[in-house]
Design a protein around this motif. Structure first.
Motif, PDB file in Angstrom:
ATOM      1  N   GLY A   1      -0.863   2.694  -2.912  1.00 55.47           N
ATOM      2  CA  GLY A   1      -1.881   3.579  -2.346  1.00 55.47           C
ATOM      3  C   GLY A   1      -1.508   5.043  -2.391  1.00 55.47           C
TER       4      GLY A   1
ATOM      5  N   ARG B   1      -8.082   3.785  -2.792  1.00 58.51           N
ATOM      6  CA  ARG B   1      -8.561   2.450  -2.401  1.00 58.51           C
ATOM      7  C   ARG B   1      -9.994   2.260  -2.879  1.00 58.51           C
ATOM      8  NH1 ARG B   1      -5.651  -0.416   1.868  1.00 58.51           N
ATOM      9  NH2 ARG B   1      -7.379  -1.862   2.166  1.00 58.51           N
TER      10      ARG B   1
ATOM     11  N   ASP C   1       0.825  -1.217   0.000  1.00 61.38           N
ATOM     12  CA  ASP C   1       0.000   0.000   0.000  1.00 61.38           C
ATOM     13  C   ASP C   1       0.860   1.267   0.000  1.00 61.38           C
ATOM     14  OD1 ASP C   1      -2.760   1.092   0.155  1.00 61.38           O
ATOM     15  OD2 ASP C   1      -2.052   1.918   2.061  1.00 61.38           O
TER      16      ASP C   1
END
Length: 459
Positions: free
Chosen positions: A334, A339, A330
């Motif tokens: 991310g 997300r 992530d």
């Protein structure tokens, strides 16, 4: 060498959306993994495969007059070959795929004696004397070991979400040009939620490789498969995946030998039928995430290690390790991609992201215990991208999900493997099970090309 095709199919009638298919597959992988830790309560059943979620099927002929074609899931996580037999009743099987017609048991089929090792293996912990008593063999016959005419009693076998009762029989089984006489298999007349049989390739004496090795050690002591990438697109034309019994000339189409990365099999005292290996860690990008000790070895209670399993779709990792891998993943993905939490809910996978253009997805490498035993996964083996239009929006969004799963709190994983290496992560590799040297090997291959080259040599 014997070459056989493994077929991968997705039922279009059963799954109407990508979300539905992913959710079903992730649930099945999770059920199978969790069930590996709870079967000690049932001492009457065989070593446990779990819900057949592989969708890789193997076909062979039973008998010869006339031969009956049997198509089963190929499963390295179980050690029995079984299939439905006529008359067959399956409770709660509506909508579940059935790969084969129930077999007709003829007079040529032989029952298995209650005194045989095969009978004891099918009944797990029970002694042959107990089994013969259940089969109503008189005591004086049991004491004089003269119960060979009394058949092995029916046995119960449970999966993650179903079960069946079966009898053991022996008959001729034909794989390509090979004819195995007196092959032992389970024949089920009743089942709960299990309409399809399984070809067990595990380490028990009833598995297909074990029975093959008694006839031809050079074939049974080594087998490999190379799974052609399976997408969750129902319209794709599917090529056969080669299943190779025995050793083959290990060269690529360019004529160069391919190096296998090997790691030793770990023996499991409680689950001797699993192919367990040690996982040292996973590298995400440039960061090595070390695996917990439970994944590197197996203790005296049968806890730990990673099972290499053709019958589970997605790799399952213990929760703390999974979270550490996700955190590292992530950090890189991310940062630039939002997300997609609703997609995570619908698919059972995560983390998922809405992808902006060409996303930078970090490389992922599995490090097995042993020297230089790192296996670099192709991106598609751990990150699946698809179009998401489920919210009714006119424009579909491109999303991607990481395809490793949370197997739950390791403190609750008592009495079983610490992790499972699923078939989705094995795609595009020839995975070899070398039983003679007790090791598992991985080599990156174009599986469809391997099938073509081996098939042309065979013909």
């Amino acid at each position: 060498m014997i070459l056989l095709p493994l077929t991968h199919s997705i039922s279009k009638t059963q799954f109407n959306t990508t979300h539905h298919l992913l959710k079903s597959t992730s649930t099945r992988s999770s059920n199978r993994f969790r069930h590996q830790h709870h079967h000690r309560k049932h001492q009457t059943q065989v070593s446990l495969p779990l819900s057949p979620g592989s969708d890789y099927t193997l076909s062979f002929n039973l008998g010869s007059n006339p031969p009956q074609l049997i198509t089963l899931y190929m499963d390295t996580g179980s050690d029995l070959v079984w299939f439905p037999c006529s008359p067959f009743e399956c409770i709660l099987c509506e909508g579940k795929p059935q790969t084969t017609k129930p077999a007709n048991i003829t007079k040529q089929v032989h029952s298995v004696s209650c005194q045989s090792p095969a009978c004891s293996s099918a009944h797990s912990t029970m002694s042959s004397s107990n089994l013969c008593a259940i089969s109503r063999c008189p005591l004086d016959f049991i004491e004089t070991s003269d119960c060979s005419n009394f058949s092995c009693p029916p046995f119960y076998y449970a999966y993650g979400d179903g079960s069946f009762v079966a009898n053991l029989y022996r008959h001729t089984l034909s794989l390509s040009s090979l004819h195995l006489q007196n092959f032992t298999f389970g024949c089920a007349h009743t089942a709960l939620a299990e309409p399809t049989g399984v070809a067990g390739f595990g380490r028990g004496i009833l598995s297909l490789p074990a029975q093959l090795s008694t006839l031809s050690p050079h074939l049974g002591n080594r087998f490999s498969y190379c799974l052609v990438s399976h997408s969750f697109d129902g319209d794709r034309v599917r090529r056969p995946s080669p299943l190779i019994l025995g050793r083959h000339d290990d060269t690529t189409t360019a004529g160069e030998a391919v190096e296998f990365v090997y790691t030793s099999m770990l023996s499991n005292p409680k689950h001797p039928y699993y192919y367990c290996v040690g996982l040292a860690g996973i590298t995400v990008g440039k960061k090595m995430v070390p695996a917990p000790e439970i994944l590197k070895r197996i203790d005296g209670k049968g806890n730990g290690g990673m099972v290499v399993d053709s019958g589970t779709t997605f790799t399952m990792l213990p929760e703390s390790f999974y979270n550490a891998v996700v955190t590292e993943f992530d950090k890189r993905v991310g940062r630039v991609n939002k997300r997609a939490s609703e997609v995570e809910t619908k698919t059972g996978l995560g983390p998922c992201y809405y992808l902006n253009g060409l996303s930078q997805i970090p490389m992922m490498t599995l490090h097995f215990v042993g020297n230089n035993s790192g296996v670099v996964l192709p991106r598609k083996n751990y990150f699946y991208e698809f179009l998401d239009g489920s919210d009714g929006a006119r424009k579909k969004s491109k999303v991607g999900c990481m395809m490793l799963m949370n197997g739950g709190d390791e403190t609750e994983l008592d009495g079983g493997p610490g992790a499972t290496l699923g078939n989705y992560q094995q795609q595009g590799f020839e995975v070899v099970y070398d039983l003679g040297k007790e090791r598992v090997g991985f080599a990156k291959k174009e599986c469809a090309l391997l099938w073509d080259s081996l098939n042309s040599v065979k013909n």
